[in-house]
Write a protein that holds these residues in place. Sequence first.
Motif, PDB file in Angstrom:
ATOM      1  N   VAL A 284       0.844  -1.196   0.000  1.00  0.00           N
ATOM      2  CA  VAL A 284       0.000   0.000   0.000  1.00  0.00           C
ATOM      3  C   VAL A 284       0.880   1.248   0.000  1.00  0.00           C
ATOM      4  O   VAL A 284       0.728   2.142  -0.848  1.00  0.00           O
ATOM      5  CB  VAL A 284      -0.951  -0.001   1.212  1.00  0.00           C
ATOM      6  CG1 VAL A 284      -1.725   1.316   1.283  1.00  0.00           C
ATOM      7  CG2 VAL A 284      -1.924  -1.181   1.126  1.00  0.00           C
ATOM      8  N   ARG A 285       1.821   1.327   0.947  1.00  0.00           N
ATOM      9  CA  ARG A 285       2.736   2.468   0.983  1.00  0.00           C
ATOM     10  C   ARG A 285       3.606   2.514  -0.267  1.00  0.00           C
ATOM     11  O   ARG A 285       3.887   3.589  -0.807  1.00  0.00           O
ATOM     12  CB  ARG A 285       3.634   2.388   2.220  1.00  0.00           C
ATOM     13  CG  ARG A 285       2.952   2.779   3.515  1.00  0.00           C
ATOM     14  CD  ARG A 285       3.789   2.385   4.721  1.00  0.00           C
ATOM     15  NE  ARG A 285       5.177   2.839   4.636  1.00  0.00           N
ATOM     16  CZ  ARG A 285       5.617   4.028   5.027  1.00  0.00           C
ATOM     17  NH1 ARG A 285       4.773   4.905   5.539  1.00  0.00           N
ATOM     18  NH2 ARG A 285       6.898   4.347   4.942  1.00  0.00           N
ATOM     19  N   THR A 286       4.030   1.347  -0.733  1.00  0.00           N
ATOM     20  CA  THR A 286       4.913   1.308  -1.903  1.00  0.00           C
ATOM     21  C   THR A 286       4.192   1.759  -3.164  1.00  0.00           C
ATOM     22  O   THR A 286       4.809   2.338  -4.064  1.00  0.00           O
ATOM     23  CB  THR A 286       5.499  -0.099  -2.088  1.00  0.00           C
ATOM     24  OG1 THR A 286       6.154  -0.494  -0.879  1.00  0.00           O
ATOM     25  CG2 THR A 286       6.511  -0.128  -3.224  1.00  0.00           C
ATOM     26  N   THR A 287       2.888   1.507  -3.253  1.00  0.00           N
ATOM     27  CA  THR A 287       2.128   1.987  -4.410  1.00  0.00           C
ATOM     28  C   THR A 287       2.183   3.503  -4.496  1.00  0.00           C
ATOM     29  O   THR A 287       2.352   4.084  -5.574  1.00  0.00           O
ATOM     30  CB  THR A 287       0.661   1.518  -4.333  1.00  0.00           C
ATOM     31  OG1 THR A 287       0.626   0.087  -4.355  1.00  0.00           O
ATOM     32  CG2 THR A 287      -0.149   2.057  -5.503  1.00  0.00           C
ATOM     33  N   LYS A 288       2.064   4.156  -3.345  1.00  0.00           N
ATOM     34  CA  LYS A 288       2.149   5.616  -3.333  1.00  0.00           C
ATOM     35  C   LYS A 288       3.549   6.071  -3.759  1.00  0.00           C
ATOM     36  O   LYS A 288       3.700   6.999  -4.568  1.00  0.00           O
ATOM     37  CB  LYS A 288       1.819   6.143  -1.936  1.00  0.00           C
ATOM     38  CG  LYS A 288       1.817   7.659  -1.839  1.00  0.00           C
ATOM     39  CD  LYS A 288       1.419   8.133  -0.443  1.00  0.00           C
ATOM     40  CE  LYS A 288      -0.053   7.888  -0.185  1.00  0.00           C
ATOM     41  NZ  LYS A 288      -0.494   8.505   1.112  1.00  0.00           N
ATOM     42  N   ALA A 289       4.577   5.411  -3.241  1.00  0.00           N
ATOM     43  CA  ALA A 289       5.944   5.774  -3.602  1.00  0.00           C
ATOM     44  C   ALA A 289       6.216   5.504  -5.078  1.00  0.00           C
ATOM     45  O   ALA A 289       6.875   6.305  -5.759  1.00  0.00           O
ATOM     46  CB  ALA A 289       6.933   4.993  -2.738  1.00  0.00           C
ATOM     47  N   ALA A 290       5.718   4.368  -5.594  1.00  0.00           N
ATOM     48  CA  ALA A 290       5.924   4.028  -7.007  1.00  0.00           C
ATOM     49  C   ALA A 290       5.216   5.035  -7.915  1.00  0.00           C
ATOM     50  O   ALA A 290       5.747   5.408  -8.976  1.00  0.00           O
ATOM     51  CB  ALA A 290       5.414   2.621  -7.283  1.00  0.00           C
ATOM     52  N   HIS A 291       4.031   5.457  -7.530  1.00  0.00           N
ATOM     53  CA  HIS A 291       3.297   6.488  -8.272  1.00  0.00           C
ATOM     54  C   HIS A 291       4.134   7.764  -8.361  1.00  0.00           C
ATOM     55  O   HIS A 291       4.220   8.404  -9.428  1.00  0.00           O
ATOM     56  CB  HIS A 291       1.967   6.746  -7.545  1.00  0.00           C
ATOM     57  CG  HIS A 291       1.197   7.916  -8.031  1.00  0.00           C
ATOM     58  ND1 HIS A 291       0.422   7.891  -9.176  1.00  0.00           N
ATOM     59  CD2 HIS A 291       1.059   9.176  -7.523  1.00  0.00           C
ATOM     60  CE1 HIS A 291      -0.149   9.063  -9.350  1.00  0.00           C
ATOM     61  NE2 HIS A 291       0.226   9.864  -8.369  1.00  0.00           N
ATOM     62  N   GLN A 292       4.780   8.128  -7.262  1.00  0.00           N
ATOM     63  CA  GLN A 292       5.613   9.328  -7.246  1.00  0.00           C
ATOM     64  C   GLN A 292       6.884   9.142  -8.072  1.00  0.00           C
ATOM     65  O   GLN A 292       7.315  10.057  -8.788  1.00  0.00           O
ATOM     66  CB  GLN A 292       5.956   9.673  -5.798  1.00  0.00           C
ATOM     67  CG  GLN A 292       4.744  10.068  -4.963  1.00  0.00           C
ATOM     68  CD  GLN A 292       5.042  10.120  -3.476  1.00  0.00           C
ATOM     69  OE1 GLN A 292       6.038   9.563  -2.994  1.00  0.00           O
ATOM     70  NE2 GLN A 292       4.170  10.780  -2.710  1.00  0.00           N
ATOM     71  N   LEU A 293       7.481   7.947  -8.003  1.00  0.00           N
ATOM     72  CA  LEU A 293       8.696   7.681  -8.781  1.00  0.00           C
ATOM     73  C   LEU A 293       8.404   7.705 -10.281  1.00  0.00           C
ATOM     74  O   LEU A 293       9.213   8.194 -11.073  1.00  0.00           O
ATOM     75  CB  LEU A 293       9.280   6.325  -8.391  1.00  0.00           C
ATOM     76  CG  LEU A 293      10.068   6.272  -7.081  1.00  0.00           C
ATOM     77  CD1 LEU A 293      10.368   4.828  -6.699  1.00  0.00           C
ATOM     78  CD2 LEU A 293      11.364   7.067  -7.198  1.00  0.00           C
ATOM     79  N   ALA A 294       7.249   7.160 -10.668  1.00  0.00           N
ATOM     80  CA  ALA A 294       6.882   7.155 -12.087  1.00  0.00           C
ATOM     81  C   ALA A 294       6.805   8.580 -12.621  1.00  0.00           C
ATOM     82  O   ALA A 294       7.279   8.870 -13.731  1.00  0.00           O
ATOM     83  CB  ALA A 294       5.556   6.431 -12.279  1.00  0.00           C
ATOM     84  N   ALA A 295       6.209   9.471 -11.833  1.00  0.00           N
ATOM     85  CA  ALA A 295       6.120  10.871 -12.249  1.00  0.00           C
ATOM     86  C   ALA A 295       7.494  11.534 -12.266  1.00  0.00           C
ATOM     87  O   ALA A 295       7.835  12.282 -13.187  1.00  0.00           O
ATOM     88  CB  ALA A 295       5.176  11.617 -11.313  1.00  0.00           C
ATOM     89  N   ARG A 296       8.297  11.224 -11.262  1.00  0.00           N
ATOM     90  CA  ARG A 296       9.623  11.844 -11.145  1.00  0.00           C
ATOM     91  C   ARG A 296      10.532  11.468 -12.300  1.00  0.00           C
ATOM     92  O   ARG A 296      11.270  12.316 -12.828  1.00  0.00           O
ATOM     93  CB  ARG A 296      10.248  11.412  -9.821  1.00  0.00           C
ATOM     94  CG  ARG A 296      11.668  11.876  -9.595  1.00  0.00           C
ATOM     95  CD  ARG A 296      12.142  11.393  -8.237  1.00  0.00           C
ATOM     96  NE  ARG A 296      13.566  11.576  -8.031  1.00  0.00           N
ATOM     97  CZ  ARG A 296      14.227  11.147  -6.957  1.00  0.00           C
ATOM     98  NH1 ARG A 296      13.569  10.525  -5.982  1.00  0.00           N
ATOM     99  NH2 ARG A 296      15.525  11.348  -6.847  1.00  0.00           N
ATOM    100  N   TYR A 297      10.469  10.202 -12.719  1.00  0.00           N
ATOM    101  CA  TYR A 297      11.367   9.729 -13.783  1.00  0.00           C
ATOM    102  C   TYR A 297      10.702   9.699 -15.157  1.00  0.00           C
ATOM    103  O   TYR A 297      11.325   9.298 -16.130  1.00  0.00           O
ATOM    104  CB  TYR A 297      11.906   8.342 -13.428  1.00  0.00           C
ATOM    105  CG  TYR A 297      12.964   8.391 -12.353  1.00  0.00           C
ATOM    106  CD1 TYR A 297      14.302   8.610 -12.679  1.00  0.00           C
ATOM    107  CD2 TYR A 297      12.628   8.257 -11.011  1.00  0.00           C
ATOM    108  CE1 TYR A 297      15.266   8.676 -11.689  1.00  0.00           C
ATOM    109  CE2 TYR A 297      13.591   8.325 -10.016  1.00  0.00           C
ATOM    110  CZ  TYR A 297      14.907   8.535 -10.360  1.00  0.00           C
ATOM    111  OH  TYR A 297      15.873   8.617  -9.379  1.00  0.00           O
TER     112      TYR A 297
END
Length: 338
Positions: A284-297
């Motif tokens: 659950v927490r990682t989904t939020k982080a992955a969503h942010q990483l996708a936007a960042r990169y």
Amino acid sequence: MTNVSVIGAGSWGTALAFVLAENGHDCLIWGRRQEQTDEINESHTNTAYLAGCRLPAALRATSDLEAAVRHAKILIVAIPTKGIREIARELDGLIDRPAILVHVSKGIEPDTQKRITEMLAEEIRPAAREALVVLSGPSHAEEVVLRHPTTVTVASENAAAAEEVQNLFMNSYFRVYTNEDVLGVELGGALKNVIALAAGITDGLEYGDNAKAALITRGLAEISRLGVKMGASPATFAGLAGMGDLIVTANSVHSRNWRAGNMLGKGQTLEEVTEGMGMVIEGVRTTKAAHQLAARYGVSMPLTEALYSVLFEDHAPREAVDWLMNRDKKKETDSSGS
């Protein structure tokens, strides 16, 4: 025999302590709750996390973190991602000689998008860190304590430390490989939890084997695409910390992430699922982080975006699947998106 302390008395920390004790090492496991450490010492069980498992008599436990740190120069950190910074700060104040720190959790910190080795490096002073090592791969604690064959990988920028940890754990049922790609191993272990959650949803929706196979395959493509963009080796995602961990986590009732997704697919809310699980759902927490990483990169991760919409934007699982299936057509080998 080597002195080792396991920081964290959950299912995975206990299973790894089980292996270390069986290998003849002097292993001390730390847990915050006195009643839990008393149970381990007196009954040789940890029923809250590994019901039915008899622990080695030589395995000892303590609720005194200073005693656990003093006991060993190799510390196995088996704490959920959300608790890493807090425990790292405590360790920093207690470590009085350089320690090999081996983390065995699988997650990414939301907002900062930091991996666990990065968090440990920020919170524990360099003089206290001989090396940072990550242990990851397809491994359910419930199967390890049954001595079922299990294979994992350890990664570190310090090759000697990785080999030392490899030697600690290797036995007839627990095989360990080494890897230099710390970034890839950590990303693979963390991001597969996102896809495992989604796999549980497809099973909860009773979409069958076709959907599940497509989800796992395209999920691995998504993980690899982000990992390579961030600088990881593509080969890592075809290995134990990538494909291997994804397969086991997306298909097993032992997987908390799969079970959580399955309940979501059957109509429960995230709040209901979280309360019912009683354990940390890293995905659950990682989904939020992955969503942010996708936007960042600038990386297309449609499966992650669909799951994010279910978890944090109140979209129904079936709506998310419909969106995924009706996107513009693409080439399978197109590296720009799933």
